[in-house]
Write an enzyme that holds these catalytic residues in place. Sequence first.
Site, PDB file in Angstrom:
ATOM      1  N   LYS A  77       0.855  -1.178   0.000  1.00  0.00           N
ATOM      2  CA  LYS A  77       0.000   0.000   0.000  1.00  0.00           C
ATOM      3  C   LYS A  77       0.893   1.231   0.000  1.00  0.00           C
ATOM      4  O   LYS A  77       1.796   1.335   0.828  1.00  0.00           O
ATOM      5  CB  LYS A  77      -0.892  -0.015   1.247  1.00  0.00           C
ATOM      6  CG  LYS A  77      -2.012   0.988   1.159  1.00  0.00           C
ATOM      7  CD  LYS A  77      -3.015   0.833   2.273  1.00  0.00           C
ATOM      8  CE  LYS A  77      -4.168   1.805   2.134  1.00  0.00           C
ATOM      9  NZ  LYS A  77      -3.859   3.081   1.501  1.00  0.00           N
ATOM     10  N   GLY A  80      -0.664   6.466  -2.962  1.00  0.00           N
ATOM     11  CA  GLY A  80      -1.655   6.566  -4.040  1.00  0.00           C
ATOM     12  C   GLY A  80      -2.748   5.524  -3.961  1.00  0.00           C
ATOM     13  O   GLY A  80      -3.858   5.740  -4.435  1.00  0.00           O
ATOM     14  N   GLY A  81      -2.485   4.369  -3.394  1.00  0.00           N
ATOM     15  CA  GLY A  81      -3.481   3.302  -3.335  1.00  0.00           C
ATOM     16  C   GLY A  81      -2.849   1.942  -3.095  1.00  0.00           C
ATOM     17  O   GLY A  81      -1.666   1.842  -2.760  1.00  0.00           O
ATOM     18  N   LYS A  98      -1.248  -1.755  -9.616  1.00  0.00           N
ATOM     19  CA  LYS A  98      -1.333  -0.596  -8.722  1.00  0.00           C
ATOM     20  C   LYS A  98      -2.616   0.153  -9.048  1.00  0.00           C
ATOM     21  O   LYS A  98      -2.786   0.613 -10.182  1.00  0.00           O
ATOM     22  CB  LYS A  98      -0.101   0.274  -8.964  1.00  0.00           C
ATOM     23  CG  LYS A  98       0.133   1.365  -7.979  1.00  0.00           C
ATOM     24  CD  LYS A  98       1.552   1.904  -8.189  1.00  0.00           C
ATOM     25  CE  LYS A  98       1.805   3.151  -7.393  1.00  0.00           C
ATOM     26  NZ  LYS A  98       3.168   3.637  -7.565  1.00  0.00           N
ATOM     27  N   ASP A 191      12.481  10.997  -6.654  1.00  0.00           N
ATOM     28  CA  ASP A 191      12.092  10.329  -5.405  1.00  0.00           C
ATOM     29  C   ASP A 191      12.862   9.016  -5.241  1.00  0.00           C
ATOM     30  O   ASP A 191      12.274   7.982  -4.932  1.00  0.00           O
ATOM     31  CB  ASP A 191      10.572  10.094  -5.400  1.00  0.00           C
ATOM     32  CG  ASP A 191      10.019   9.828  -4.000  1.00  0.00           C
ATOM     33  OD1 ASP A 191      10.736  10.102  -3.014  1.00  0.00           O
ATOM     34  OD2 ASP A 191       8.874   9.351  -3.894  1.00  0.00           O
TER      35      ASP A 191
HETATM   36  N1  LIG Z   1       6.124  -3.706  -9.391  1.00  0.00           N
HETATM   37  C1  LIG Z   1       6.027  -4.183  -8.156  1.00  0.00           C
HETATM   38  N2  LIG Z   1       6.316  -5.473  -7.876  1.00  0.00           N
HETATM   39  C2  LIG Z   1       6.205  -5.953  -6.627  1.00  0.00           C
HETATM   40  N3  LIG Z   1       5.830  -5.233  -5.556  1.00  0.00           N
HETATM   41  C3  LIG Z   1       5.532  -3.930  -5.760  1.00  0.00           C
HETATM   42  C4  LIG Z   1       5.593  -3.336  -7.064  1.00  0.00           C
HETATM   43  N4  LIG Z   1       5.243  -2.028  -6.966  1.00  0.00           N
HETATM   44  C5  LIG Z   1       4.956  -1.829  -5.675  1.00  0.00           C
HETATM   45  N5  LIG Z   1       5.114  -2.951  -4.935  1.00  0.00           N
HETATM   46  C6  LIG Z   1       4.918  -3.122  -3.493  1.00  0.00           C
HETATM   47  O1  LIG Z   1       3.866  -2.281  -3.095  1.00  0.00           O
HETATM   48  C7  LIG Z   1       4.333  -1.344  -2.108  1.00  0.00           C
HETATM   49  C8  LIG Z   1       3.628  -0.014  -2.323  1.00  0.00           C
HETATM   50  O2  LIG Z   1       4.117   0.580  -3.518  1.00  0.00           O
HETATM   51  P1  LIG Z   1       3.806   2.084  -3.936  1.00  0.00           P
HETATM   52  O3  LIG Z   1       4.676   2.415  -5.107  1.00  0.00           O
HETATM   53  O4  LIG Z   1       2.335   2.237  -4.115  1.00  0.00           O
HETATM   54  O5  LIG Z   1       4.177   2.928  -2.649  1.00  0.00           O
HETATM   55  P2  LIG Z   1       5.581   3.232  -1.884  1.00  0.00           P
HETATM   56  O6  LIG Z   1       6.624   3.641  -2.889  1.00  0.00           O
HETATM   57  O7  LIG Z   1       5.930   2.063  -0.994  1.00  0.00           O
HETATM   58  O8  LIG Z   1       5.146   4.446  -0.982  1.00  0.00           O
HETATM   59  P3  LIG Z   1       4.789   5.944  -1.451  1.00  0.00           P
HETATM   60  O9  LIG Z   1       3.547   5.847  -2.298  1.00  0.00           O
HETATM   61  O10 LIG Z   1       4.554   6.663  -0.173  1.00  0.00           O
HETATM   62  O11 LIG Z   1       5.984   6.447  -2.227  1.00  0.00           O
HETATM   63  C9  LIG Z   1       5.860  -1.290  -2.309  1.00  0.00           C
HETATM   64  O12 LIG Z   1       6.528  -0.925  -1.129  1.00  0.00           O
HETATM   65  C10 LIG Z   1       6.185  -2.713  -2.760  1.00  0.00           C
HETATM   66  O13 LIG Z   1       6.359  -3.542  -1.619  1.00  0.00           O
END
Ligand SMILES: Nc1ncnc2c1ncn2[C@@H]1O[C@H](COP(=O)(O)OP(=O)(O)OP(=O)(O)O)[C@@H](O)[C@H]1O
Length: 354
Positions: A77, A80-81, A98, A191
């Site tokens: 999570k 964004g979602g 996502k 970022d």
């Molecule tokens: N392509 C992917 N493959 C596997 N796991 C993923 C992938 N993208 C995201 N995740 C998992 O989902 C989590 C959330 O990802 P997301 O990019 O939505 O947020 P974040 O980078 O952790 O936080 P923020 O939105 O605050 O920057 C990640 O920490 C990761 O563990």
Amino acid sequence: MKTKNPLGQLKLAVPCQEKPVTDFLTASGTFQDGDLLLNKQGLRLISEDSSSQPPDVKDVDAQFTMEDFETVKIIGKGSGGVVQLVRHKFTGALFALKGIQMNIQETVRKQIVQEIKINQASQCPHVVVCRHSFYHNGIISLVLEYMDRGSLADIIRQVNTILEPYLAVLCKHVLKGLVYLHHERRVIHRDIKPSNLLVNHKGEVKITDFGVSAVLGSSMGQRDTFVGTYNYMAPERISGGSYDFKSDIWSLGLVILECAIGCFPYRQIGNDEGPLSFYELLESIVEEPPPSAPSDQFSPEFCSFISSCIQKDPHHRMSSLELLSHPFIKKFEDKDIDLGILVNSLDPPVNFLD
Ligand SMILES: Nc1ncnc2c1ncn2[C@@H]1O[C@H](COP(=O)(O)OP(=O)(O)OP(=O)(O)O)[C@@H](O)[C@H]1O
């Protein structure tokens, strides 16, 4: 007296205007933002050539629809979602889906459009690819390449520190991703942080999350509409000056130093009273000398690599291309170091398929 704010939770959101849904939805239920059209059938980019009538619509991924995917489980999570692990029903291929709710602030909506545009066209093995994207029932869904070993944040939570040979390989992968973004796409990621560097069982490291990225025109100097952590932000961005690709290099240096010493570098600069408060952190980044790798614990090549990244004056930082040939990266190139051995020896992250 210091505020005991865990640094990992430092987040700022710039307030913004919300626009009515009708501003970016067509009557047929297609999400539209500039040249980008998104609906249940997938993504279309309208040609910028206004002379073509009717508009030249380019189908990017018309061969897939949302119904072709089934959910396996929720794996993460972000701001964004939710991120789900999904399986393509016909091929069995796994993806990370996502989903972003559309009743969101305009800043976040713009970020997601930016994310779609930048990584749907990615041609680099060190940038997470967005295979497809959809808009349906108020949700934008990005079908991303599935990285089955989670993020660098998951890894350092378990191992605390990463040894130099593995760091050299990890750096090389991230630098290749940055060379592609900076030199081929002219994109500043903006970022770079441990949770945006994803890893798979093959030991490949890839850059993800283009929500706050920017395509460089000349140099950037406008106030950031940034939502996220400020921990890894370069001093010139914090102080509102102009900035460019080199701001990603600062962030990379901090991430790598954190992996080497086992804690966020600016905690060390602080005193014994605990982590720095938000304002102390920003002040330290802008006012204090930058952190460095202790020369009694690390090789001269590693110390030099870190100081080639973490320079307060961006002109003194090396570029991603220059860093790829740095002695620290070269030192381990013929040693056949397999990052897969390290990541597969760890407990599987939450996003692992049981
Ligand atoms: N392509 C992917 N493959 C596997 N796991 C993923 C992938 N993208 C995201 N995740 C998992 O989902 C989590 C959330 O990802 P997301 O990019 O939505 O947020 P974040 O980078 O952790 O936080 P923020 O939105 O605050 O920057 C990640 O920490 C990761 O563990």
